[in-house]
Write an enzyme that holds these catalytic residues in place. Structure first.
Site, PDB file in Angstrom:
ATOM      1  N   ASP A  75      16.328  10.243  47.340  1.00  0.00           N
ATOM      2  CA  ASP A  75      17.096   9.603  46.338  1.00  0.00           C
ATOM      3  C   ASP A  75      16.388   8.139  45.984  1.00  0.00           C
ATOM      4  O   ASP A  75      15.983   7.852  45.145  1.00  0.00           O
ATOM      5  CB  ASP A  75      18.377   9.225  46.983  1.00  0.00           C
ATOM      6  CG  ASP A  75      19.421  10.556  46.629  1.00  0.00           C
ATOM      7  OD1 ASP A  75      18.985  11.433  45.724  1.00  0.00           O
ATOM      8  OD2 ASP A  75      20.281  11.025  47.367  1.00  0.00           O
ATOM      9  N   TYR A  76      16.155   7.423  46.977  1.00  0.00           N
ATOM     10  CA  TYR A  76      15.774   6.122  46.984  1.00  0.00           C
ATOM     11  C   TYR A  76      14.251   6.030  46.128  1.00  0.00           C
ATOM     12  O   TYR A  76      13.917   5.177  45.438  1.00  0.00           O
ATOM     13  CB  TYR A  76      15.653   5.173  48.211  1.00  0.00           C
ATOM     14  CG  TYR A  76      17.160   4.779  48.315  1.00  0.00           C
ATOM     15  CD1 TYR A  76      17.774   3.610  47.755  1.00  0.00           C
ATOM     16  CD2 TYR A  76      18.309   5.349  49.053  1.00  0.00           C
ATOM     17  CE1 TYR A  76      18.900   2.975  48.001  1.00  0.00           C
ATOM     18  CE2 TYR A  76      19.247   5.025  49.314  1.00  0.00           C
ATOM     19  CZ  TYR A  76      19.842   3.657  48.604  1.00  0.00           C
ATOM     20  OH  TYR A  76      21.113   3.331  48.779  1.00  0.00           O
TER      21      TYR A  76
END
Length: 419
Positions: free
Chosen positions: A191-192
């Protein structure tokens, strides 16, 4: 032909004035971004842009808002995760499933530089809010669509989250020990990482646009970001038939290299690749003669003897306390790190000196400690972040101030649960 009610007045980019109460100007203070996503990958791309002054308007469902608001841990009923990733944003509630809500979004699109979403592919099209429709309203718009598997291909419609990105990219399959199941990292790294690449992609597209090009649609998936980070995994398999496997903390680019336990129960990470660094390490641990042995002359030969080298270093580490090891390795110029706990982080003077941890006063949660803004820029440093907004905190400011709606119209939309 009837005039387009959403059309921008000019095709030449000019700085858009921020709404009252926006954070202090930064490197991106001339940009207005619409964040219509939820959770991490899409919205955090917007957080990165907001950290440097972009005016980010977060569009949320009137009931509940971003899913991240409901995920703990909580302080005074407020999600600390939301307090971090919602910082520097403005919240407006619009039900995009309703026609009037869709019209409101189109009005915002006409005044925006970019929009970021991470719905399952096809969702926005079902609401008549796909890229083609948005581009009719604002041809200069940049749109970032983040999904698990991309906007095209046989798996496009699949739901996808962080772990799916790690699994499908092959990253999880090579993470862990060979005699145990694959493991995930301790953070939502897919995600990051995708949020980071997404922010980068938005800025590339805006740069292209502001050099005279049109807006464009960016298609970015969780698995593709992680797959891009797998370095030579595919090349080694295709050219040499080598299949990378789980090797625990041993890696082909580090010999010696492992997480070594100290006498007082801490762990120190050591990774040695170059010949010069290997000599420094040998001298530091009192084994200078190792550097002159032919079987340790190159990194390739050292990796062939990785178990012996790691055992030698491990024995030395176990015989000393962490403080002594740090002093010796620092003096020798050998790269290492103690594996930190969160207690170590909040007490460490380097974190303090770099302002890596900051406090942001939230109207409900109170003072919240969180990671500071990075990277550090000499000419346009980031301002102190503004607190993450409560749900719909900026409805009047945006609907009345930016879109020019009257009090009666806003009240009607609220009564109809459009906002």
């Amino acid at each position: 032909m009837a005039p387009n009610p959403y059309s921008p007045h000019s095709m030449v980019h000019t700085a858009l004035p921020p709404l009252p109460g926006s954070p202090a100007p930064g490197a991106l203070s001339n940009l207005r971004i619409l964040d219509i996503g939820t959770m991490v990958a899409g919205p955090v791309a917007c957080t990165f842009l907001a950290d440097f002054g972009a005016e980010v308007i977060k569009v949320e469902q009137p009931s509940g808002g971003d899913t991240l608001r409901g995920l703990g841990p909580f302080k005074n009923g407020e999600s600390l995760w939301w307090c971090l990733e919602g910082r520097n944003k403005k919240s407006v509630t619009i039900d995009l499933r309703q026609k009037e809500g869709q019209d409101l979004l189109l009005s915002l699109v006409a005044k925006a530089d970019a929009i970021v979403e991470n719905f399952r592919p096809g969702t926005l099209e079902s609401w008549n809010l796909g890229y083609d429709r948005l581009a009719e309203v604002n041809p200069r718009l940049v749109m970032l669509s983040v999904s698990g598997f991309g906007q095209s291909g046989p798996y496009a419609k699949r739901a996808g989250y962080d772990r799916m990105g790690l699994a499908f990219s092959g990253v999880m399959g090579i993470t862990g020990y060979p005699d145990r199941p694959p493991v995930r990292l301790g953070i939502s790294v897919a995600d990051y990482s995708t949020a980071t690449m997404g922010a980068f992609a938005v800025m590339m597209a805006l740069y292209h646009r502001d050099r005279g090009g049109p807006g464009q649609h960016i298609d970015l998936s969780l698995y593709e970001t992680m797959f891009r980070y797998t370095d030579s995994m595919v090349g080694s398999y295709s050219a040499l038939g080598k299949r990378r496997a789980r090797t625990g903390n041993v890696h082909q680019a580090a010999a010696p290299g492992d997480n070594f336990e100290t006498r007082d129960g801490r762990f120190i990470v050591l990774t040695v690749s170059g010949d010069t660094l290997f000599r420094k390490l040998c001298a530091a641990i009192g084994q200078s003669a190792l550097a002159d042995e032919p079987r340790f002359a190159t990194h390739s030969s050292r990796f062939e003897n990785i178990e012996e080298l790691n055992a030698t270093v491990a024995q030395w580490m176990r015989s000393r306390d962490t403080a002594d090891i740090r002093e010796i390795l620092d003096g020798a110029g050998v790269a290492y790190s103690v594996i930190y706990t969160v207690e170590d982080i909040v007490e460490d003077p380097h974190y303090n000196a770099r302002e890596n941890i900051i406090g942001v006063e939230h109207p409900v949660a109170g003072m919240v400690q969180m990671p500071g803004v990075v990277p550090k820029m000499s000419g346009t440093p980031a301002a102190q972040p503004a607190a993450a907004p409560t749900l719909g905190a900026h409805n009047d400011e945006i609907l009345k101030g930016l879109l020019g709606l009257g009090d009666a119209e806003v009240d009607r939309l609220r009564e109809a649960k459009v906002i």
